[in-house]
Write a protein that holds these residues in place. Structure first.
Motif, PDB file in Angstrom:
ATOM      1  N   VAL A 216      -2.950   5.026   1.826  1.00 29.64           N
ATOM      2  CA  VAL A 216      -4.150   4.462   2.948  1.00 29.64           C
ATOM      3  C   VAL A 216      -2.790   4.229   4.637  1.00 29.64           C
ATOM      4  CG1 VAL A 216      -4.086   2.002   3.702  1.00 29.64           C
ATOM      5  CG2 VAL A 216      -3.869   2.889   0.801  1.00 29.64           C
TER       6      VAL A 216
ATOM      7  N   THR B 160       1.004  -1.165  -0.374  1.00 31.42           N
ATOM      8  CA  THR B 160      -0.087  -0.504   0.130  1.00 31.42           C
ATOM      9  C   THR B 160       0.964   1.102  -0.395  1.00 31.42           C
ATOM     10  OG1 THR B 160       0.057   0.568   2.199  1.00 31.42           O
ATOM     11  CG2 THR B 160      -1.719  -1.050   1.475  1.00 31.42           C
TER      12      THR B 160
ATOM     13  N   THR C 254       3.697  -2.671   4.613  1.00 36.01           N
ATOM     14  CA  THR C 254       2.239  -0.966   4.395  1.00 36.01           C
ATOM     15  C   THR C 254       2.824  -0.803   5.752  1.00 36.01           C
ATOM     16  OG1 THR C 254       0.202  -0.212   4.963  1.00 36.01           O
ATOM     17  CG2 THR C 254       0.571  -1.560   6.439  1.00 36.01           C
TER      18      THR C 254
END
Length: 360
Positions: A261, A257, A282
């Motif tokens: 995000v 991501t 992420t």
């Protein structure tokens, strides 16, 4: 006709038995070689516990390998047109219009093929010409990406990633959750949107694929680039949240991501394949929650070679931020009026949900 069906079914069952035997042997060998990684003790108690877990997984594999090929052999695929193709940067409104036309053609083809059930479900998806689909593919189990709200003006966007057994034939329950979430978000913040992302071929709940990350790896390769495109379609500076249910949490755990995000939320998760939240690709905050009556709590959180998903995300050792999901079951997280829906909406809106504890 009956003879042909029997022959196909018998072949499928034989194939399934062979697959079951092969997969069972592979998982058994993985358990023997990788027992330390799975967390089994070397003493008598650990060996017994390891044996029980291995037998549980192998029983699931055998049942899946026999049942799934038989059911697959007996069901015909519904006809549908190829999905619409768009130029890079095509605006949402043009995508919505083209996909409404595609759904209408899929309805006609299903009706002509005497697939009235599929035709009726597709007609319901069309929502009297107001549905907003960024993507639609009516072939096979189908794929669909639907938007609820005004994407171009939204600065808070929730992307729902479903779990097993989500297809065009079961789409209404997935859509219902998205609608409930959008209504709850709208009550707290006008500039919100929900994206129901059925962008991959979900595994069957009773199947060998649901026990491994193969489908999740394929889905993550689609979801990551989609999130980048979605950011460009939304309002400048929009904040995205990934809400990942059941096997969908395995997908999200493998998705790279970008900075847009802000939150990855795992609920009803069987595990992710990662040992901790810090291992996920992420920089977003990682959340985890599970309803009090969710049967997923009884799934063994182990890995045997490529089978299983390891550490339970709600285990404090995983390191996710915990949120209170209430007393509901596996399919209740997005039901109106539930504590879980309130908590998910609070995360999307950037508020601290009730019951927060721990940090990723």
């Amino acid at each position: 006709m009956a003879t042909g069906t029997a022959r196909v079914t018998g072949t499928a069952r034989a194939t399934g038995m062979a697959q079951a035997a092969d997969t069972a042997r592979a998982a058994d060998a993985a358990a023997e070689v990788g027992s330390g990684e799975a967390g089994f003790d070397s003493g008598r108690a650990g060996g017994a516990r390891g044996g029980r877990l291995r037998r549980t997984l192998l029983a699931s594999l055998v049942a899946a390998a026999v049942i799934v090929p038989v059911s697959a052999a007996a069901s015909a695929q519904a006809p549908a047109p190829a999905p619409a193709v768009f130029a890079e940067g095509a605006p949402p409104q043009s995508r919505y219009a083209a996909n409404r036309d595609n759904i209408a053609e899929a309805v006609r083809m299903a009706r002509d093929a005497d697939r009235s059930g599929r035709a009726d479900r597709l007609r319901a998806m069309a929502a009297a010409g107001t549905a907003q689909f960024l993507a639609f593919d009516g072939r096979g189990g189908g794929r669909a990406v639907e938007v609820f709200g005004e994407l171009e003006t939204a600065d808070r966007i929730a992307v729902l990633v479903p779990g097993s057994d989500t297809t065009l034939d079961t789409y209404e329950r997935f859509r219902s959750g998205a609608v409930a979430l959008q209504q709850r978000l709208q009550a707290g913040h006008a500039r919100t949107a929900v994206v129901a992302w059925l962008g991959y071929d979900t595994p069957g709940t009773v199947s060998t694929t649901v026990l491994t990350a193969g489908r999740a790896d394929e889905a993550a390769a689609e979801l990551g680039p989609f999130l980048d495109r979605l950011r460009d379609m939304a309002a400048p500076g929009a904040r995205l949240s990934l809400l990942c249910h059941s096997y969908g949490s395995v997908v999200c755990a493998r998705t790279v991501t970008g900075a847009a995000v802000g939150d990855v939320v795992l609920f009803g998760s069987p595990g992710t394949g990662a040992g901790s939240a810090r291992e996920l690709p992420t920089t977003a905050r990682v959340w985890a929650g599970r309803g009090g009556a969710d049967w997923i709590a009884d799934v063994p959180h182990v890995r045997l070679g490529r089978v299983g998903f390891g550490t339970d995300p709600v285990d404090p050792a995983f390191g996710a931020r915990a949120f209170a999901a209430g007393p509901g079951g596996h399919s209740d997280y997005l039901k109106p009026g539930t504590r879980s829906l309130d908590a998910l909406a609070a995360i999307v809106l950037g508020d601290a949900p009730a019951g927060e504890a721990g940090h990723a």
